[in-house]
Design a protein around this motif. Structure first.
Motif, PDB file in Angstrom:
ATOM      1  N   LEU A  17       0.839  -1.200   0.000  1.00  0.00           N
ATOM      2  CA  LEU A  17       0.000   0.000   0.000  1.00  0.00           C
ATOM      3  C   LEU A  17       0.871   1.247   0.000  1.00  0.00           C
ATOM      4  N   PRO A  18       0.299   2.403  -0.374  1.00  0.00           N
ATOM      5  CA  PRO A  18       1.052   3.646  -0.233  1.00  0.00           C
ATOM      6  C   PRO A  18       1.489   3.824   1.226  1.00  0.00           C
TER       7      PRO A  18
ATOM      8  N   SER B  50      18.384   6.007   4.537  1.00  0.00           N
ATOM      9  CA  SER B  50      18.353   4.771   3.756  1.00  0.00           C
ATOM     10  C   SER B  50      16.959   4.144   3.773  1.00  0.00           C
ATOM     11  N   MET B  51      16.318   4.146   4.937  1.00  0.00           N
ATOM     12  CA  MET B  51      14.965   3.617   5.055  1.00  0.00           C
ATOM     13  C   MET B  51      14.004   4.406   4.168  1.00  0.00           C
ATOM     14  N   LEU B  52      14.128   5.720   4.162  1.00  0.00           N
ATOM     15  CA  LEU B  52      13.250   6.556   3.337  1.00  0.00           C
ATOM     16  C   LEU B  52      13.451   6.258   1.856  1.00  0.00           C
TER      17      LEU B  52
ATOM     18  N   LEU C 253      11.859   2.868   0.979  1.00  0.00           N
ATOM     19  CA  LEU C 253      10.397   2.975   0.919  1.00  0.00           C
ATOM     20  C   LEU C 253       9.944   3.743  -0.316  1.00  0.00           C
ATOM     21  N   ALA C 254      10.638   4.833  -0.628  1.00  0.00           N
ATOM     22  CA  ALA C 254      10.247   5.673  -1.760  1.00  0.00           C
ATOM     23  C   ALA C 254      10.318   4.921  -3.084  1.00  0.00           C
ATOM     24  N   HIS C 255      11.206   3.958  -3.172  1.00  0.00           N
ATOM     25  CA  HIS C 255      11.401   3.249  -4.441  1.00  0.00           C
ATOM     26  C   HIS C 255      10.787   1.859  -4.480  1.00  0.00           C
ATOM     27  N   ARG C 256      10.306   1.347  -3.352  1.00  0.00           N
ATOM     28  CA  ARG C 256       9.784  -0.018  -3.333  1.00  0.00           C
ATOM     29  C   ARG C 256       8.327  -0.133  -2.924  1.00  0.00           C
ATOM     30  N   THR C 257       7.663   0.970  -2.697  1.00  0.00           N
ATOM     31  CA  THR C 257       6.245   0.919  -2.338  1.00  0.00           C
ATOM     32  C   THR C 257       5.447   1.739  -3.350  1.00  0.00           C
ATOM     33  N   PRO C 258       4.173   1.415  -3.515  1.00  0.00           N
ATOM     34  CA  PRO C 258       3.375   2.115  -4.527  1.00  0.00           C
ATOM     35  C   PRO C 258       3.093   3.576  -4.152  1.00  0.00           C
TER      36      PRO C 258
ATOM     37  N   GLY D 127      14.253  14.265  -0.656  1.00  0.00           N
ATOM     38  CA  GLY D 127      13.019  15.039  -0.586  1.00  0.00           C
ATOM     39  C   GLY D 127      12.344  15.229  -1.932  1.00  0.00           C
ATOM     40  N   GLU D 128      13.091  15.008  -3.017  1.00  0.00           N
ATOM     41  CA  GLU D 128      12.516  15.142  -4.355  1.00  0.00           C
ATOM     42  C   GLU D 128      11.532  14.019  -4.678  1.00  0.00           C
ATOM     43  N   VAL D 129      11.598  12.917  -3.940  1.00  0.00           N
ATOM     44  CA  VAL D 129      10.688  11.797  -4.196  1.00  0.00           C
ATOM     45  C   VAL D 129       9.738  11.566  -3.026  1.00  0.00           C
ATOM     46  N   ILE D 130       9.662  12.548  -2.131  1.00  0.00           N
ATOM     47  CA  ILE D 130       8.793  12.460  -0.960  1.00  0.00           C
ATOM     48  C   ILE D 130       7.900  13.687  -0.896  1.00  0.00           C
ATOM     49  N   ASP D 131       6.610  13.470  -0.651  1.00  0.00           N
ATOM     50  CA  ASP D 131       5.696  14.584  -0.410  1.00  0.00           C
ATOM     51  C   ASP D 131       5.704  14.887   1.083  1.00  0.00           C
TER      52      ASP D 131
END
Length: 131
Positions: free
Chosen positions: A59-60, A77-79, A82-87, A109-113
């Motif tokens: 899930l997101p 690393s955790m972020l 998650l950013a690349h392996r979850t929908p 931060g470029e791949v995280i809202d």
């Protein structure tokens, strides 16, 4: 064992570092990881397990970071994982300045809202009687 510093008037206890924690919450719509305290290498096993739980849920994911006091490369690393392996896009709720700085410097931060207010976590809908 407590650290004690000598001050005029006697010894004073130095507060221990705030231990970090990670908790996983899953609803039918999304997964939330709640982080608090120091997110560092001492928490590596717990972070790995939480990320694995989030990946399995499929899930997101949103990260509640409002109670984080410190984060090192283990947290970054955790972020990234998650950013690349979850929908969907990873969402971070109310990150403190120390985390915002890391998001900017590492460019993760470029791949995280980032949300400045908590949208709330949905409860699973209660089944209704179909009479």
């Amino acid at each position: 064992m407590r650290d004690v510093t000598e001050e005029p008037g006697g010894p004073t206890a130095v507060p221990a570092a705030e231990t970090g924690s990670v908790h996983v919450m899953v609803s039918t719509a999304r997964t939330r990881l709640v982080l608090s305290g120091e997110i560092d290498v001492a928490l590596a096993n717990e972070l790995t397990e939480a990320v694995s739980d989030a990946e399995r849920a499929g899930l997101p994911v949103e990260i509640d970071a409002r109670h984080v006091t410190f984060m090192d490369s283990s947290g970054v690393s955790m972020l990234a994982r998650l950013a690349h392996r979850t929908p969907g896009r990873l969402t971070m709720i109310e990150p403190p300045d120390v985390v915002r700085f890391l998001l900017e410097v590492t460019r993760i931060g470029e791949v995280i809202d980032v949300l400045d207010t908590d949208p709330g976590f949905p409860e699973d809908p209660t089944p209704t009687d179909a009479a």
